[in-house]
Design an enzyme around this catalytic site. Sequence first.
Site, PDB file in Angstrom:
ATOM      1  N   ASP A  73      83.149 -12.147 -84.342  1.00 26.04           N
ATOM      2  CA  ASP A  73      83.131 -12.360 -85.787  1.00 26.04           C
ATOM      3  C   ASP A  73      82.072 -13.357 -86.232  1.00 26.04           C
ATOM      4  O   ASP A  73      81.473 -14.057 -85.412  1.00 26.04           O
ATOM      5  CB  ASP A  73      84.516 -12.819 -86.272  1.00 26.04           C
ATOM      6  N   ASN A 142      98.731 -17.893 -86.597  1.00 28.52           N
ATOM      7  CA  ASN A 142      99.408 -16.782 -87.288  1.00 28.52           C
ATOM      8  C   ASN A 142      99.258 -15.450 -86.528  1.00 28.52           C
ATOM      9  O   ASN A 142      99.576 -14.400 -87.052  1.00 28.52           O
ATOM     10  CB  ASN A 142      98.867 -16.629 -88.722  1.00 28.52           C
TER      11      ASN A 142
HETATM   12  C1  F6R Z   1      86.887 -16.867 -82.891  1.00 23.86           C
HETATM   13  C2  F6R Z   1      87.999 -16.028 -83.325  1.00 23.86           C
HETATM   14  C3  F6R Z   1      89.346 -16.596 -83.638  1.00 23.86           C
HETATM   15  C4  F6R Z   1      89.762 -17.745 -82.733  1.00 23.86           C
HETATM   16  C5  F6R Z   1      91.119 -18.276 -83.163  1.00 23.86           C
HETATM   17  C6  F6R Z   1      91.558 -19.478 -82.336  1.00 23.86           C
HETATM   18  O1  F6R Z   1      85.726 -16.080 -82.676  1.00 23.86           O
HETATM   19  O2  F6R Z   1      87.811 -14.868 -83.457  1.00 23.86           O
HETATM   20  O3  F6R Z   1      90.300 -15.560 -83.542  1.00 23.86           O
HETATM   21  O4  F6R Z   1      89.812 -17.311 -81.417  1.00 23.86           O
HETATM   22  O5  F6R Z   1      91.078 -18.664 -84.496  1.00 23.86           O
HETATM   23  O6  F6R Z   1      90.695 -20.541 -82.583  1.00 23.86           O
HETATM   24  P1  F6R Z   1      90.765 -21.884 -81.744  1.00 23.86           P
HETATM   25  O7  F6R Z   1      90.319 -21.575 -80.372  1.00 23.86           O
HETATM   26  O8  F6R Z   1      89.800 -22.813 -82.441  1.00 23.86           O
HETATM   27  O9  F6R Z   1      92.177 -22.351 -81.803  1.00 23.86           O
END
Ligand code: F6R
Length: 241
Positions: A73, A142
Amino acid sequence: MINSKQIRWIEVNDYQEMSRQAASLFEQQLLRKPDSVLGLATGGTPIGFYEELVRKYKQGAFSFSEVKTFNLDEYVGLASNESTSYHNYMEENLFSQIDISPDNIHLPNGLAKDLLAECAHYEQLIQQNGGIDLQLLGIGVNGHIGFNEPGTSFQSATHIVTLAEETRIENSKYFHTKQEVPRYAITMGIETIMQAKQIVLLAFGEHKVASIKRIQQDGMSEDFPASCLKEHPNVTIIYGK
Ligand code: F6R
């Protein structure tokens, strides 16, 4: 613990062990197939994984010269050289330190004039390159994977999303103010992710425990995007707190 037909669960004692185990799965993939197509994630969770991957690369364990990457993303409206963009995150944490060809690096272009065309193009590029061999995922509190927020169709391809308020709050730590967190992003869809041949999801910390439990204990539901992984034939979840 194994409580699903497909998911391989690896519980770790600390963050380093999670990062090492994940890097070792990527190492095995690159040794098996040096021209692998890797799906990559950003966020706080995989930082240690990228450090470990770079460390192994620098020791000569494998090369990225034939590897192609597709990130999950990117925010809409951020230039690639902005410090908070996922382009910049990837450059700092991985690409600037390995022998990957810039032509083989792919992230959605959040500045594209025609965002819908960009989504279709990104999806097509993944298919043209033979699909993703190994996809790395994190998980939002979530249950989001990529930026597929609760309610996203399991049949979704790469698309534009409105970020959930809780996601903007969660990610505001990377920005000066919450107002600066973009409202929209481009993300691979759930179906795009599910088409990857192998998936590794990383989750670490007390705040992720409830999300992991929901995958372990609940059924599949679009209200909890990560639950789709129960249907995938080759998923490893490495988790700890
Ligand atoms: C990042 C992504 C998100 C993260 C998720 C967890 O490219 O697609 O889905 O993997 O928000 O983020 P962290 O690792 O910062 O808790």
